[in-house]
Design an enzyme around this catalytic site. Structure first.
Site, short mmCIF file in Angstrom:
data_model
loop_
_atom_site.label_atom_id
_atom_site.label_comp_id
_atom_site.label_asym_id
_atom_site.label_seq_id
_atom_site.Cartn_x
_atom_site.Cartn_y
_atom_site.Cartn_z
N GLU A 318 0.82 -1.22 0.00
CA GLU A 318 0.00 0.00 0.00
C GLU A 318 0.85 1.27 0.00
OE1 GLU A 318 -3.46 0.71 2.44
OE2 GLU A 318 -4.09 -1.37 2.23
N PRO A 447 -13.75 -10.12 2.12
CA PRO A 447 -14.02 -11.45 2.71
C PRO A 447 -14.95 -12.30 1.85
CG PRO A 447 -14.24 -9.72 4.37
CD PRO A 447 -14.10 -9.03 3.06
N ASP A 498 0.84 -8.99 2.74
CA ASP A 498 -0.48 -8.78 3.34
C ASP A 498 -1.42 -9.71 2.57
OD1 ASP A 498 -2.98 -8.03 4.14
OD2 ASP A 498 -2.78 -5.91 3.63
N ASN A 500 -4.38 -10.72 3.62
CA ASN A 500 -5.79 -10.46 3.92
C ASN A 500 -6.54 -11.76 4.23
OD1 ASN A 500 -6.47 -7.66 4.00
ND2 ASN A 500 -6.02 -7.53 1.81
N ASN A 563 -3.41 -6.59 12.14
CA ASN A 563 -4.28 -5.49 11.71
C ASN A 563 -5.22 -5.20 12.87
OD1 ASN A 563 -7.15 -4.84 10.00
ND2 ASN A 563 -5.33 -3.72 9.41
#
Length: 718
Positions: A318, A447, A498, A500, A563
Site C-alpha cells: 500500500e 471477505p 499482506d 488479507n 491489523n
C-alpha cells in the site's frame, strides 16, 4: 488495509418511539413508568414477571428520589414508596431458565440477556447505579425526566447504540461519554447544555445527534446546522481534543534459537502495510483525528519506524507511486537502501497524473549486503486471463482484481558470504554465490472473495516456482540433478505479504502444508478446477500443491493480530520462508495490550501508530549445506515453537546479547551469546549497538538479572 463491509442497522429514533408506544412486548422494550396516580389512589404497579419483559412504572406525576420518598402534591403526599433501587432489585435482565435452548451459545448455563431496550419515564432525578451494570443494553430512553447530571460510569454501557436524554435539565456531559463508541444515535434536545466536551468527537459511529434547545455557542450551532453537520461537528471536536497518551512502549525482540554455525549468514527482513493516503479516511478510521490520519503526519512515523528497525530487507504494501519515488526511495538511499516498486495493474490505463496516486508494493534492501540480480512483476489479472480456459468465474471474479506481487532476486555480496558452501563453477574460476528470492504481495481484501484470495496465492507460488527454476538454470546449474530442479533446496525464498487472510483460511493452509483440496470450501464450488490445473504441481487432480516447503515465522498465538481497527482485529500479514534453507532465530514480538487498554485505544491508526497494520520483522539464518543435508526431512523452527518460546521468555532475565561471534557486518542484528536462553526478549537496539561487551555480561550477569526482571515490562509492546 483490511476493509470490512459493515452491515450495520441504523436506528431510527422516531421509529423506535412509535414502535415502543404501540407495543412494548413486541420489540422487547422494557419500560419503567413507576407509580401512577389514579383517582387519588397511588397503586403499586410492579409487574416483575419471570420473563422480565415488563417492569413497574414510576409515576409521571411524581419525582422519585433515592430514599424512595415521592414528592407528589395530593392527599397521599406523606406516603413513602419503594425506591428506584428497590424497583430494580428483583429484575434480572438475563435468563438461563431454559436449559434446552442455548440461543446459539455454546454454554447453556451462561446467562443470556433477553431484552436490550429500556425506557425510564416520570420526572426521575436520580438513576440507580445498577442501571450502569447492564452492559448488554442497546437502547436507553431517559427522555422527559428531571436529570441534572450523568455519572461518568454511563460509559460502562459499551453496547449502547441509542441514548435519548432529551427534555431533561442536563447542564454538562461527562467526558467519558466519548468512550461509548457504539453509539449511533444521541439525543440531547431541550436541556441546559452550554459546552460540549471535546470527547464527544470520539463517537465516530454517530449518525443522529440532537442538540436543539440548548444554549450552545453560536459557532457550534452553525457547524451543526450545515449539511452533514453532525459529522463536521464530530470531526471538529475530535481534532481539538488533547489526547493524553503514555509513551509508546517498545516491542520485544524474541530470541528463538542460536545460529547453527558462526559462519552462516544472518539477515533481517521486515513486512509492513503502511496504509496509503487515499484509504486513510474517516469512513474507515473515524476514531482517528484528521491531523493524525493525514499522510504528512503518518509518513514521518513510518519512515522513523523503518529506520529504527534497520532491517536488511523491507517489503512494503500500500505504498503510493509518488511516495515511493519522491519520499521513501530518496530517504532510504541515505540509509544504505535501494529498492524496486510496482503499482497495481490499474496504473497502466491511467494518465501520468492519476497513476501517481496508485498504490503498490515495494522491496528495499541494504546495498552493503545485497545486490539486485533481477526483479519480477506478478500481475494476477494477466495470469487469470491466460489460464481462464473459458471459465467465467476466473474472468469475472479473478481477472477483474488488479492486485500484484513483486519479487527481487538478490545476491548476497561476497564480503557478507560466510558459509562458502554454495558454489558456481565458471570457465575461469570457482566462486561463492548465494541467491535469495524475496517476494511481496497484497492479496485482495474482500471477505466475500475468499476464492480470489486463494487463487491469487496459488498464482504467486507458481510464479515463484518458475522464477526459481529459471534462476537455477541461469545462475546455479550445478543444482540441477538429472535435469530436475528441486525448488525447495535450490534458492531460498521469502514471502512477505499482506494476505488479507486469517490463519485458519485456505490461503494459509495451502502455504503452510503445500497442498489444498481442489474442492476446498474457499473455492465456493465455482468453476475453477480445470483452469487451475495449469498452475498445479501435484499429479493428483483432487488437490492443488506447491513444492516450496514453506514455514511461517509467526503464528496467531504469538501475534494475535497484525491489523488492529475498531471493526476488525486479526492476523492477516505473514512472513513465510524456505524451511529447508533457512530458519528463524529471532523475531519482533507483539504490541503491549495493556498499553492499548490503558490509553483506551479502539483501533489504529493512532497519533503514535501510523498504520492500521503492525510491522513484522524476523531474523533468519541461511543454513549451510552440511546442516541442510543432515536435516532435509525436518521442519525447522515450526510455528508451534514460537508460542512456547514466547511464553517461556516471560520469566527470562538478562536482556543483552553479544554479537562477538559474528562479523562486524552483522552488528545491527539481534544475535545471541551462549549465556542467554531461547525465547528471551530483549529491547531492539535502534542505534546498531545491540551488544554489550561479552565479558561485562559475564561479570555482571548476576547483578543485572534482578534489574532486568524489574525493567522487563518496559520492553513489551503488545
Amino acid at each position: 488495509m483490511n476493509t470490512k463491509n459493515e452491515h450495520s442497522h441504523h436506528l431510527s429514533h422516531h421509529h423506535h418511539l412509535a414502535h415502543h408506544h404501540s407495543s412494548h412486548h413486541s420489540n422487547g422494550l422494557t419500560s419503567l413508568n413507576g407509580l401512577t396516580q389514579s383517582n387519588g389512589i397511588i397503586p403499586k404497579l410492579y409487574n416483575l414477571s419471570a420473563s422480565n419483559q415488563s417492569m413497574a412504572n414510576y409515576g409521571q406525576q411524581g419525582t422519585m428520589i433515592q430514599n424512595g420518598s415521592s414528592n407528589i402534591n395530593n392527599q397521599n403526599s406523606s406516603a413513602t414508596y419503594p425506591s428506584f433501587e428497590e424497583a430494580y432489585s428483583n429484575v434480572n435482565p438475563y435468563s438461563n431458565t431454559n436449559s434446552n435452548n442455548n440461543n446459539g451459545y455454546s454454554n447453556k448455563n451462561t446467562p443470556q440477556p433477553n431484552w436490550y431496550d429500556i425506557e425510564i419515564k416520570g420526572m426521575v432525578k436520580n438513576i440507580s447505579p445498577k442501571l450502569w451494570q447492564w452492559t448488554h443494553l442497546k437502547c436507553l430512553f431517559l427522555n422527559d425526566n428531571n436529570l441534572v447530571r450523568l455519572p461518568p460510569v454511563i460509559s460502562n454501557l459499551v453496547s449502547l447504540q441509542c441514548l435519548d436524554l432529551s427534555n431533561n435539565k442536563l447542564k454538562t456531559l461527562p467526558a467519558e461519554i466519548g468512550d461509548m463508541t457504539s453509539l449511533r444515535e444521541l439525543y440531547l434536545n431541550n436541556n441546559q447544555i452550554r459546552v460540549l466536551p471535546f470527547e464527544l468527537g470520539k463517537l465516530f459511529k454517530l449518525i443522529q445527534l440532537g442538540l436543539k434547545g440548548n444554549p450552545l455557542h453560536a459557532d457550534i450551532m452553525q457547524i451543526y446546522s450545515e449539511p452533514n453537520g453532525t459529522q463536521k461537528l464530530l470531526i471538529s471536536l475530535l481534532d481539538q481534543l488533547n489526547l493524553p497518551c503514555s509513551p509508546l512502549p517498545r516491542r520485544p525482540w524474541i530470541i528463538l534459537a542460536e545460529p547453527t554455525a558462526p559462519q552462516n549468514s544472518i539477515f533481517t527482513t521486515m513486512c509492513y502495510n503502511v496504509l496509503c493516503d487515499k484509504y486513510a479516511t474517516r469512513q474507515y478510521y473515524g476514531y482517528c483525528p484528521s491531523w493524525a490520519l493525514s499522510w504528512e503526519h503518518r509518513k514521518k512515523f513510518i519512515l522513523e519506524e523503518i529506520r529504527n528497525f534497520n532491517a536488511d530487507i523491507i517489503a512494503l504494501q500500500e505504498l503510493e507511486t509518488e511516495q515511493f519515488y519522491h519520499f521513501f526511495l530518496p530517504e532510504l538511499k541515505q540509509c544504505d537502501y535501494d529498492g524496486i516498486f510496482s503499482p497495481k495493474s490499474r496504473a497502466k490505463t491511467m494518465s501520468e497524473h492519476d497513476k501517481k496516486h496508485v498504490d503498490g508494493c515495494a522491496i528495499f534492501f541494504k546495498t552493503s549486503k545485497f545486490q539486485l540480480v533481477k526483479n519480477y512483476l506478478i500481475e494476477f489479472n494477466q495470469i487469470a486471463m491466460a489460464t481462464a480456459e473459458g471459465s467465467e468465474d476466473m474472468l469475472n471474479r479473478v481477472m477483474t482484481k488488479d492486485n500484484i506481487g513483486l519479487a527481487a532476486l538478490l545476491e548476497l555480496k561476497q564480503d557478507e558470504l560466510n558459509s562458502g558452501d554454495i558454489l558456481v563453477k565458471t570457465k575461469d574460476q570457482q566462486i561463492n554465490k548465494q541467491l535469495l528470492l524475496v517476494s511481496t504481495a497484497h492479496i485482495h481484501w474482500d471477505p466475500d472473495y475468499c476464492d480470489v484470495k486463494l487463487i491469487q496465492t496459488l498464482m504467486l507460488t507458481n510464479e515463484l516456482k518458475l522464477i526459481i527454476e529459471q534462476a537455477t538454470r541461469d545462475y546455479l546449474p550445478h543444482k540441477i540433478v538429472n535435469q530436475q530442479i528441486d525448488c525447495s533446496s535450490s534458492i531460498p525464498v521469502l514471502i512477505c505479504a499482506d494476505l488479507n487472510s486469517l490463519p485458519e483460511s485456505g490461503v494459509i493452509e495451502y502455504l503452510r502444508t503445500g497442498r489444498i483440496l481442489a474442492n476446498h470450501i474457499d473455492f465456493k464450488d465455482l468453476g475453477y478446477e480445470t483452469c487451475l490445473q495449469k498452475i498445479n504441481t501435484s499429479d493428483k487432480p483432487s488437490e492443488l500443491s506447491h513444492n516450496l516447503r514453506l514455514d511461517c515465522a509467526y503464528d496467531k498465538d504469538l501475534m494475535p493480530y497484525t491489523n488492529y481497527t475498531f471493526d476488525f482485529k486479526g492476523m492477516i500479514d505473514y512472513i513465510f520462508y524456505s524451511r529447508s534453507l533457512m530458519r528463524t532465530i529471532g523475531l519482533l514480538g507483539p504490541m503491549d495490550m495493556d498499553w492499548i487498554k490503558a490509553n483506551k485505544i479502539v483501533g489504529f491508526p493512532h497519533q503514535n501508530v501510523p498504520s492500521d497494520h503492525l510491522p513484522l520483522m524476523v531474523e533468519l539464518e541461511l543454513l549451510g549445506s552440511n546442516y541442510i543435508n543432515s536435516n532435509q526431512n525436518n521442519n525447522y523452527m515450526s510455528s508451534s515453537h514460537h508460542s512456547s518460546s514466547y511464553h517461556s521468555s516471560l520469566s527470562s532475565s538478562g536482556l543483552n546479547r553479544s554479537n562477538s561471534q559474528h562479523s562486524s557486518s552483522n552488528n545491527n542484528h539481534h544475535s545471541t551469546n551462549s549465556q542467554l536462553g531461547l525465547g528471551q526478549m530483549i529491547p531492539i537496539n535502534t542505534n546498531g549497538n545491540s551488544a554489550s561487551n561479552s565479558s561485562n555480561n559475564s561479570n555482571n550477569n548476576n547483578n543485572n538479572n534482578n534489574n532486568n526482571n524489574n525493567n522487563f515490562i518496559n520492553y513489551i509492546r503488545k
